[in-house]
Design a protein around this motif. Structure first.
Motif: not given
Ligand SMILES: Cc1cc2nc3c(=O)[nH]c(=O)nc-3n(C[C@H](O)[C@H](O)[C@H](O)COP(=O)(O)OP(=O)(O)OC[C@H]3O[C@@H](n4cnc5c(N)ncnc54)[C@H](O)[C@@H]3O)c2cc1C
Length: 321
Positions: A136-138, A266-272, A287-296
């Motif tokens: 499932x894509x990781x 910049x503005x990438x959520x980090x989907x699998x 860089x993302x405004x959402x502290x819970x963005x998976x990219x972090x």
């Protein structure tokens, strides 16, 4: 003693592909642990000169044939089956790439051996080999044991270090004479993707943008940053789907796998599906405004802020230094 392990060498346009060395490095380690001989096979047209780079293997089997210019998956699987039976091979490693992806399942069927797809890791525990397969894509990693270490394994590109598969050693090369099957699928020509655009897989610095960039008009600002750092702009799929950048700039499952020294997003959520293509970058800053963005979760440094504040400030700072 374990029966021989065979790696199918992959090549394109007269050059061995990185996946060949990635598989050879992993297979060498495994062969040493299991005390098994390591073989590699090269099929193709005018491929004999490539064998000199395959010294990590104990033996290289080469089949140079005019009909093998980009052989179809069926033809390659047919040849491999004969070679596996002739040389008593128990385990076959094949690249999980666009070039070789169809060969593994066909070989597994023809040999009636289990097939492990998307293999990202190989380890030996108490004499038995465990292959970690990505599902499932990781999202899920599954450990697979093959009975008697027999099977066909499709190796996910970028999972192993290519350097471990390179050697100056002169390999022992044997020309094999195997009958090439008749096929209705014939290679006609190689079509280069979107000539003129840059190759993002060769860049040391990539500035990646996602849906957070909002509009094509904002890309000029990102290009300015890329220019200032000596890098190039790439993107997540929504940016490409909108037609804001060409497909050759897409990173991820249905795009390119990149390993730059620096990957700034910049503005990438980090989907699998995106992370799959960039997780091995040397340094990842997001860089993302959402502290819970998976990219972090895959970033070395994270900036929880509005990209429209960070981008111009960064360009300004770089220009004044
Ligand atoms: C089979 C398949 C293959 C796929 N292949 C790929 C692929 O190759 N590559 C790929 O990328 N995707 C691929 N996808 C799509 C993937 O699932 C995601 O939908 C996609 O990666 C999301 O892109 P995004 O991060 O740009 O957008 P979103 O998920 O919408 O994220 C946008 C992010 O921007 C942030 N943001 C918004 N405004 C700002 C702002 N002002 N400042 C800072 N941050 C901001 C938001 O917080 C959010 O995290 C594939 C999907 C499937 C099903």
């Amino acid at each position: 003693m374990q029966e021989p392990i065979l790696v199918l060498a992959e090549h394109l346009k007269g050059e061995l592909a990185d996946i060949t060395f990635e598989m050879l490095g992993a297979a060498r380690k495994l062969a040493d642990q299991l005390k098994a001989p390591l073989y590699t096979a090269v099929f193709g047209k005018d491929v004999a000169p490539l064998t000199s780079q395959l010294g990590v293997a104990d033996s290289v089997f080469v089949l140079d044939h005019p009909q093998l210019d980009m052989p179809s998956a069926d033809v390659a699987a047919g040849l491999l089956k004969k070679l596996v039976e002739q040389k008593g091979v128990s385990l076959v490693l094949i690249g999980g790439t666009n070039v070789s992806a169809g060969i593994g399942p066909r070989l597994s069927f023809r040999l009636n051996l289990p097939f492990v797809n998307f293999c990202r890791n190989i380890r030996v525990e108490n004499g038995s080999t465990i292959f970690t397969s990505q599902l499932f894509g990781g999202k899920i990693l599954s450990d697979v044991r093959l009975p008697e270490n027999r099977g066909v394994v499709s190796v996910y590109p970028g999972s192993f270090a290519a350097d471990a598969g390179r050697s100056d050693k002169k390999p022992s090369v044997e020309k094999v004479d195997l009958p090439v099957e008749e096929t209705k699928i014939v290679f006609k020509r190689y079509i280069e993707p979107e000539a003129g655009d840059i190759d993002i897989t060769k860049q040391d610095i990539l500035i990646s943008i996602g849906r957070g960039i909002v509009s094509a008009d904002n890309i000029a600002m990102v290009e300015e940053l890329a220019r200032a750092l000596g890098g190039a702009v790439c993107a997540s799929r929504p940016v490409i789907d909108q037609g804001w950048l060409p497909l050759s700039r897409q990173v991820g499952k249905s795009g390119m796998t990149v390993k730059p020294k620096l990957y700034m997003s910049f503005g990438v959520s980090g989907a699998p599906e995106h992370v799959e293509g960039m997780k091995d970058a040397g340094l990842i800053i997001s860089v993302n405004t959402d502290p819970n963005a998976p990219i972090f979760g895959v970033s070395h440094y994270g900036v929880c802020a509005d990209l429209f504040d960070v981008l111009p400030a960064l360009v300004e700072k770089i220009k004044t230094h």
